[in-house]
Motif scaffolding. Sequence first.
Motif, PDB file in Angstrom:
ATOM      1  N   PHE A  63       2.811 -41.950  -5.755  1.00 21.24           N
ATOM      2  CA  PHE A  63       3.287 -43.289  -5.439  1.00 21.24           C
ATOM      3  C   PHE A  63       2.397 -44.327  -6.098  1.00 21.24           C
ATOM      4  CE2 PHE A  63       0.077 -42.404  -2.290  1.00 21.24           C
ATOM      5  CZ  PHE A  63      -0.545 -43.623  -2.055  1.00 21.24           C
ATOM      6  N   ASP A  64       2.896 -45.555  -6.139  1.00 18.34           N
ATOM      7  CA  ASP A  64       2.123 -46.679  -6.667  1.00 18.34           C
ATOM      8  C   ASP A  64       1.578 -47.510  -5.514  1.00 18.34           C
ATOM      9  OD1 ASP A  64       2.538 -46.171  -9.400  1.00 18.34           O
ATOM     10  OD2 ASP A  64       4.444 -47.263  -9.415  1.00 18.34           O
ATOM     11  N   TYR A  65       0.278 -47.793  -5.536  1.00 21.05           N
ATOM     12  CA  TYR A  65      -0.269 -48.749  -4.581  1.00 21.05           C
ATOM     13  C   TYR A  65       0.386 -50.118  -4.820  1.00 21.05           C
ATOM     14  CZ  TYR A  65      -4.191 -45.383  -5.035  1.00 21.05           C
ATOM     15  OH  TYR A  65      -4.967 -44.267  -5.126  1.00 21.05           O
ATOM     16  N   SER A  66       0.324 -50.982  -3.842  1.00 22.82           N
ATOM     17  CA  SER A  66       0.787 -52.353  -4.057  1.00 22.82           C
ATOM     18  C   SER A  66      -0.008 -52.989  -5.199  1.00 22.82           C
ATOM     19  CB  SER A  66       0.631 -53.179  -2.775  1.00 22.82           C
ATOM     20  OG  SER A  66      -0.697 -53.114  -2.287  1.00 22.82           O
ATOM     21  N   GLY A  67       0.688 -53.783  -6.023  1.00 25.44           N
ATOM     22  CA  GLY A  67       0.046 -54.383  -7.178  1.00 25.44           C
ATOM     23  C   GLY A  67      -0.131 -53.437  -8.343  1.00 25.44           C
ATOM     24  N   HIS A  68       0.427 -52.250  -8.242  1.00 19.86           N
ATOM     25  CA  HIS A  68       0.358 -51.241  -9.291  1.00 19.86           C
ATOM     26  C   HIS A  68       1.777 -50.766  -9.619  1.00 19.86           C
ATOM     27  CE1 HIS A  68      -3.741 -51.123  -7.755  1.00 19.86           C
ATOM     28  NE2 HIS A  68      -4.113 -50.366  -8.763  1.00 19.86           N
ATOM     29  N   GLY A  69       2.007 -50.426 -10.873  1.00 20.69           N
ATOM     30  CA  GLY A  69       3.271 -49.822 -11.257  1.00 20.69           C
ATOM     31  C   GLY A  69       4.493 -50.583 -10.799  1.00 20.69           C
ATOM     32  N   GLU A  70       5.395 -49.887 -10.121  1.00 19.98           N
ATOM     33  CA  GLU A  70       6.654 -50.474  -9.683  1.00 19.98           C
ATOM     34  C   GLU A  70       6.604 -51.051  -8.265  1.00 19.98           C
ATOM     35  OE1 GLU A  70      10.314 -48.178 -10.877  1.00 19.98           O
ATOM     36  OE2 GLU A  70       8.820 -46.629 -11.303  1.00 19.98           O
ATOM     37  N   SER A  71       5.468 -50.964  -7.622  1.00 19.67           N
ATOM     38  CA  SER A  71       5.371 -51.476  -6.251  1.00 19.67           C
ATOM     39  C   SER A  71       5.255 -52.997  -6.250  1.00 19.67           C
ATOM     40  CB  SER A  71       4.175 -50.850  -5.534  1.00 19.67           C
ATOM     41  OG  SER A  71       4.401 -49.474  -5.291  1.00 19.67           O
ATOM     42  N   SER A  72       5.462 -53.582  -5.081  1.00 14.57           N
ATOM     43  CA  SER A  72       5.418 -55.035  -4.950  1.00 14.57           C
ATOM     44  C   SER A  72       3.992 -55.568  -5.060  1.00 14.57           C
ATOM     45  CB  SER A  72       6.019 -55.457  -3.608  1.00 14.57           C
ATOM     46  OG  SER A  72       5.191 -55.021  -2.541  1.00 14.57           O
ATOM     47  N   GLY A  73       3.892 -56.873  -5.298  1.00 15.34           N
ATOM     48  CA  GLY A  73       2.589 -57.530  -5.330  1.00 15.34           C
ATOM     49  C   GLY A  73       1.950 -57.506  -6.703  1.00 15.34           C
ATOM     50  N   THR A  74       0.822 -58.181  -6.802  1.00 15.20           N
ATOM     51  CA  THR A  74       0.053 -58.197  -8.040  1.00 15.20           C
ATOM     52  C   THR A  74      -1.309 -57.559  -7.799  1.00 15.20           C
ATOM     53  OG1 THR A  74      -0.973 -60.356  -7.609  1.00 15.20           O
ATOM     54  CG2 THR A  74       1.166 -60.348  -8.732  1.00 15.20           C
ATOM     55  N   PHE A  75      -1.887 -57.033  -8.852  1.00 18.28           N
ATOM     56  CA  PHE A  75      -3.181 -56.375  -8.740  1.00 18.28           C
ATOM     57  C   PHE A  75      -4.232 -57.318  -8.162  1.00 18.28           C
ATOM     58  CE2 PHE A  75      -7.364 -55.570 -10.639  1.00 18.28           C
ATOM     59  CZ  PHE A  75      -7.616 -54.309 -10.123  1.00 18.28           C
ATOM     60  N   GLU A  76      -4.216 -58.564  -8.608  1.00 18.14           N
ATOM     61  CA  GLU A  76      -5.244 -59.526  -8.194  1.00 18.14           C
ATOM     62  C   GLU A  76      -5.212 -59.817  -6.704  1.00 18.14           C
ATOM     63  OE1 GLU A  76      -4.604 -59.593 -12.408  1.00 18.14           O
ATOM     64  OE2 GLU A  76      -3.184 -59.893 -10.764  1.00 18.14           O
ATOM     65  N   GLU A  77      -4.079 -59.560  -6.058  1.00 13.19           N
ATOM     66  CA  GLU A  77      -3.965 -59.790  -4.616  1.00 13.19           C
ATOM     67  C   GLU A  77      -4.588 -58.669  -3.797  1.00 13.19           C
ATOM     68  OE1 GLU A  77       0.315 -62.125  -4.326  1.00 13.19           O
ATOM     69  OE2 GLU A  77       0.310 -59.941  -4.476  1.00 13.19           O
ATOM     70  N   GLY A  78      -4.793 -57.512  -4.413  1.00 15.48           N
ATOM     71  CA  GLY A  78      -5.135 -56.314  -3.658  1.00 15.48           C
ATOM     72  C   GLY A  78      -6.615 -56.056  -3.500  1.00 15.48           C
ATOM     73  N   CYS A  79      -6.922 -55.045  -2.696  1.00 14.40           N
ATOM     74  CA  CYS A  79      -8.302 -54.625  -2.450  1.00 14.40           C
ATOM     75  C   CYS A  79      -8.275 -53.201  -1.907  1.00 14.40           C
ATOM     76  CB  CYS A  79      -8.992 -55.571  -1.465  1.00 14.40           C
ATOM     77  SG  CYS A  79      -8.184 -55.672   0.144  1.00 14.40           S
ATOM     78  N   ILE A  80      -9.434 -52.619  -1.754  1.00  8.87           N
ATOM     79  CA  ILE A  80      -9.541 -51.227  -1.309  1.00  8.87           C
ATOM     80  C   ILE A  80      -8.837 -51.018   0.031  1.00  8.87           C
ATOM     81  CG2 ILE A  80     -11.134 -49.387  -0.660  1.00  8.87           C
ATOM     82  CD1 ILE A  80     -11.100 -50.068  -3.661  1.00  8.87           C
ATOM     83  N   GLY A  81      -9.020 -51.941   0.957  1.00 10.20           N
ATOM     84  CA  GLY A  81      -8.400 -51.811   2.271  1.00 10.20           C
ATOM     85  C   GLY A  81      -6.882 -51.852   2.211  1.00 10.20           C
ATOM     86  N   ASP A  82      -6.336 -52.715   1.345  1.00 11.32           N
ATOM     87  CA  ASP A  82      -4.881 -52.762   1.174  1.00 11.32           C
ATOM     88  C   ASP A  82      -4.363 -51.435   0.661  1.00 11.32           C
ATOM     89  OD1 ASP A  82      -4.908 -55.403   1.948  1.00 11.32           O
ATOM     90  OD2 ASP A  82      -4.657 -56.215  -0.072  1.00 11.32           O
ATOM     91  N   TRP A  83      -5.044 -50.874  -0.321  1.00 11.66           N
ATOM     92  CA  TRP A  83      -4.572 -49.626  -0.923  1.00 11.66           C
ATOM     93  C   TRP A  83      -4.783 -48.452   0.024  1.00 11.66           C
ATOM     94  CZ3 TRP A  83      -7.738 -51.895  -5.403  1.00 11.66           C
ATOM     95  CH2 TRP A  83      -7.010 -52.940  -5.981  1.00 11.66           C
ATOM     96  N   HIS A  84      -5.767 -48.548   0.900  1.00 11.27           N
ATOM     97  CA  HIS A  84      -5.924 -47.549   1.957  1.00 11.27           C
ATOM     98  C   HIS A  84      -4.746 -47.627   2.931  1.00 11.27           C
ATOM     99  CE1 HIS A  84      -7.642 -44.942   4.944  1.00 11.27           C
ATOM    100  NE2 HIS A  84      -7.928 -45.918   5.781  1.00 11.27           N
ATOM    101  N   GLN A  85      -4.352 -48.844   3.291  1.00  6.62           N
ATOM    102  CA  GLN A  85      -3.173 -49.024   4.139  1.00  6.62           C
ATOM    103  C   GLN A  85      -1.927 -48.446   3.472  1.00  6.62           C
ATOM    104  OE1 GLN A  85      -3.020 -53.252   4.786  1.00  6.62           O
ATOM    105  NE2 GLN A  85      -4.280 -53.171   6.639  1.00  6.62           N
ATOM    106  N   ASP A  86      -1.791 -48.692   2.163  1.00  7.63           N
ATOM    107  CA  ASP A  86      -0.643 -48.157   1.430  1.00  7.63           C
ATOM    108  C   ASP A  86      -0.632 -46.636   1.472  1.00  7.63           C
ATOM    109  OD1 ASP A  86      -0.035 -50.781   0.736  1.00  7.63           O
ATOM    110  OD2 ASP A  86      -0.844 -50.615  -1.294  1.00  7.63           O
ATOM    111  N   THR A  87      -1.810 -46.036   1.269  1.00  9.79           N
ATOM    112  CA  THR A  87      -1.914 -44.575   1.273  1.00  9.79           C
ATOM    113  C   THR A  87      -1.531 -44.013   2.632  1.00  9.79           C
ATOM    114  OG1 THR A  87      -3.673 -44.667  -0.391  1.00  9.79           O
ATOM    115  CG2 THR A  87      -3.483 -42.643   0.885  1.00  9.79           C
ATOM    116  N   LEU A  88      -2.053 -44.604   3.688  1.00  9.00           N
ATOM    117  CA  LEU A  88      -1.702 -44.151   5.039  1.00  9.00           C
ATOM    118  C   LEU A  88      -0.213 -44.294   5.291  1.00  9.00           C
ATOM    119  CD1 LEU A  88      -4.632 -45.626   7.177  1.00  9.00           C
ATOM    120  CD2 LEU A  88      -4.192 -43.213   6.698  1.00  9.00           C
ATOM    121  N   ALA A  89       0.369 -45.428   4.878  1.00 12.01           N
ATOM    122  CA  ALA A  89       1.793 -45.662   5.103  1.00 12.01           C
ATOM    123  C   ALA A  89       2.634 -44.622   4.383  1.00 12.01           C
ATOM    124  CB  ALA A  89       2.174 -47.066   4.650  1.00 12.01           C
TER     125      ALA A  89
END
Length: 259
Positions: A63-89
């Motif tokens: 899958f793509d984290y938010s702000g990566h690839g085809e997922s929503s958001g932009t890279f600059e908006e993200g952080c480690i905690g956001d991508w951890h939330q994405d992984t858990l989800a």
Amino acid sequence: MAATQFLDTDTGRRLAYHLTPASSDATAPTVVFLGGLKSDMEGTKAIHLEAWAKARGLGFLRFDYSGHGESSGTFEEGCIGDWHQDTLAAVQALTKGQILPVGSSMGGWQALLLARTLPERVAGLVTIAAAPDFTEDGYWANFTDTQKAELETRGQVELPSDYMEPYVITKRMIEDGRNHLVLRDPLVMSMPVRCLQGTADTAVSTETALRLLDHASCADMRLQLVKDADHRFSDPACLALIETAVAEVLGLSGADGIS
């Protein structure tokens, strides 16, 4: 190739993913590929490992984290905690039972966070050039006084990359990263762990790999250093080593496991 699917998370983010279900008689854990910073799920390692898993009837999720690839958001908006939330989800919504995370670079940090958060579901772990705590030990520790001042005044700095356009590193990413460090407090892992690291990697040093090996408490953890392999770790020999590590953790062997 199957069409990309999307998961709408409780955080309001939309994650792109590909899920290969296990064959009906498969009892092995689902392999979950966790990509690196600014990478996407179409990378060589993810696609190769997906085909390898599919040939053996194993479940596989990329899958793509938010702000990566085809997922929503932009890279600059993200952080480690956001991508951890994405992984858990993604893991909680799309998989059942045991999983085997395979984390590359920043995905290695995410894999360690996942194992710390859901230890009962993680049957084993494979990392490739894992980069735990890199926001603090890689970025912040090496920022000049000028860069630190720019981070404070502008909220971001740009860093050159060997592989793509410059990384935009935000103040939020640095500060959030401090809430998700794994090399400061005890890191207890009850599952088998295999770590792969190239000696020619200019993004993640062998010292980082050795530090993780020394820091973690794990009864079955091994680090394999691969001479002259770079950070991509994607040539045929390296891909074969990834297969071998995953097969070993899964307890597979011979024709059904290692190609």
